[in-house]
Design a protein around this motif. Structure first.
Motif, PDB file in Angstrom:
ATOM      1  N   ARG A  11      33.411  41.364  86.726  1.00 23.93           N
ATOM      2  CA  ARG A  11      32.363  42.112  87.803  1.00 23.93           C
ATOM      3  C   ARG A  11      33.009  42.751  88.868  1.00 23.93           C
ATOM      4  O   ARG A  11      34.007  41.960  89.489  1.00 23.93           O
ATOM      5  CB  ARG A  11      31.126  41.068  87.890  1.00 23.93           C
ATOM      6  N   ALA A  12      32.523  43.542  89.531  1.00 25.83           N
ATOM      7  CA  ALA A  12      32.884  44.033  90.859  1.00 25.83           C
ATOM      8  C   ALA A  12      32.911  42.801  91.766  1.00 25.83           C
ATOM      9  O   ALA A  12      31.917  42.059  91.958  1.00 25.83           O
ATOM     10  CB  ALA A  12      31.940  45.258  91.169  1.00 25.83           C
ATOM     11  N   ALA A  13      33.781  42.696  92.744  1.00 28.51           N
ATOM     12  CA  ALA A  13      33.749  41.989  93.861  1.00 28.51           C
ATOM     13  C   ALA A  13      32.448  41.856  94.629  1.00 28.51           C
ATOM     14  O   ALA A  13      32.255  43.197  95.296  1.00 28.51           O
ATOM     15  CB  ALA A  13      34.975  42.359  94.688  1.00 28.51           C
ATOM     16  N   GLY A  14      32.141  40.938  95.094  1.00 34.89           N
ATOM     17  CA  GLY A  14      30.852  40.882  95.651  1.00 34.89           C
ATOM     18  C   GLY A  14      29.698  40.822  95.132  1.00 34.89           C
ATOM     19  O   GLY A  14      28.647  40.851  95.770  1.00 34.89           O
ATOM     20  N   THR A  15      29.747  40.705  93.858  1.00 28.06           N
ATOM     21  CA  THR A  15      28.536  40.702  92.866  1.00 28.06           C
ATOM     22  C   THR A  15      28.759  39.253  92.091  1.00 28.06           C
ATOM     23  O   THR A  15      29.669  38.586  91.976  1.00 28.06           O
ATOM     24  CB  THR A  15      28.258  41.646  91.990  1.00 28.06           C
ATOM     25  N   ARG A  16      27.462  38.792  91.832  1.00 32.62           N
ATOM     26  CA  ARG A  16      27.365  37.383  90.733  1.00 32.62           C
ATOM     27  C   ARG A  16      26.420  37.578  89.798  1.00 32.62           C
ATOM     28  O   ARG A  16      25.299  37.942  89.942  1.00 32.62           O
ATOM     29  CB  ARG A  16      26.921  36.326  91.784  1.00 32.62           C
TER      30      ARG A  16
END
Length: 220
Positions: free
Chosen positions: A193-198
């Motif tokens: 996943r893109a950094a900063g997402t969960r």
């Protein structure tokens, strides 16, 4: 690029994906129009989506299925795709799914292939495997409850999927099997996943269990 001159709508259910949206939206193939369905983000996701040219729709009812269905009702292209907005899937791979629909499939789905170790946590893989086995027993040869799909808008609306939570993708497959649809599964790359997402599902055992619970309710 698309395999025909007709536009394709891409529904992107979204909850706090501001960090991922720029990469996802700029990677859409020409002719693929983004419909970002915001499901209550607090990180500015709607503004980011609008800044990158997406149509933004707000769905106040919490739930993956609610967001997906709302996006479907706002689409007007003949063929509609669905993709997670977290950057884990390549929008360019939707082209192959659309080609399958144009060639006669009623539904084309992505079969995730992890790009690297750790991308797909063990609890999410196990839950997915169990549910896919149940679907195969109903006569549909798939191995993934996929977040990437393509189908004709009219077909999806007529299918009448009712779940508005995490059970939506499973109910879609079950109803497609019961209706005798031709369903084609193709490999798609599953990335971090893109950094900063969960992840709301695979990011924790609790999230996976909640999704499995919703999907199990569909089977009952």
């Amino acid at each position: 690029m698309t395999t025909s001159t007709a536009p394709v709508d891409v529904v992107l259910p979204c909850l706090d994906e501001a960090a991922a949206l720029p990469g996802v939206l700029t990677a859409l193939p020409p002719g693929y129009r983004a419909i970002v369905v915001d499901n209550g983000s607090t990180d500015g996701s709607p503004d980011v989506a609008a800044a990158y040219g997406a149509t933004v729709v707000h769905e106040p009812r919490k739930g993956y299925g609610a967001a997906v269905h709302t996006g479907l009702t706002h689409a007007d292209a003949e063929i509609v795709c669905f993709l997670d907005a977290d950057g884990s899937l390549d929008p360019g791979e939707l082209v192959a799914l659309v080609a399958e629909v144009e060639a006669g499939a009623r539904l084309a789905v992505g079969r995730r292939r992890a790009l690297s170790r750790g991308v797909w946590p063990w609890h999410a893989r196990v839950g997915n495997r169990v549910l896919a086995t149940i679907v195969r027993r109903r006569g549909l040869p798939v191995s993934d409850i996929a977040p990437a799909r393509a189908a004709r808008r009219a077909d999806l609306l007529a299918l009448g999927v009712r779940d508005r939570a995490f059970g939506y993708p499973l109910e879609l497959l079950v109803r497609a099997a019961d209706a005798g649809w031709t369903v084609v599964e193709r490999d798609v790359t599953y990335r971090p996943r893109a950094a900063g997402t969960r992840s709301k599902v695979s990011g924790s055992v609790r999230g996976t269990m909640r999704a499995v619970r919703d999907m199990a309710a569909v089977l009952r």
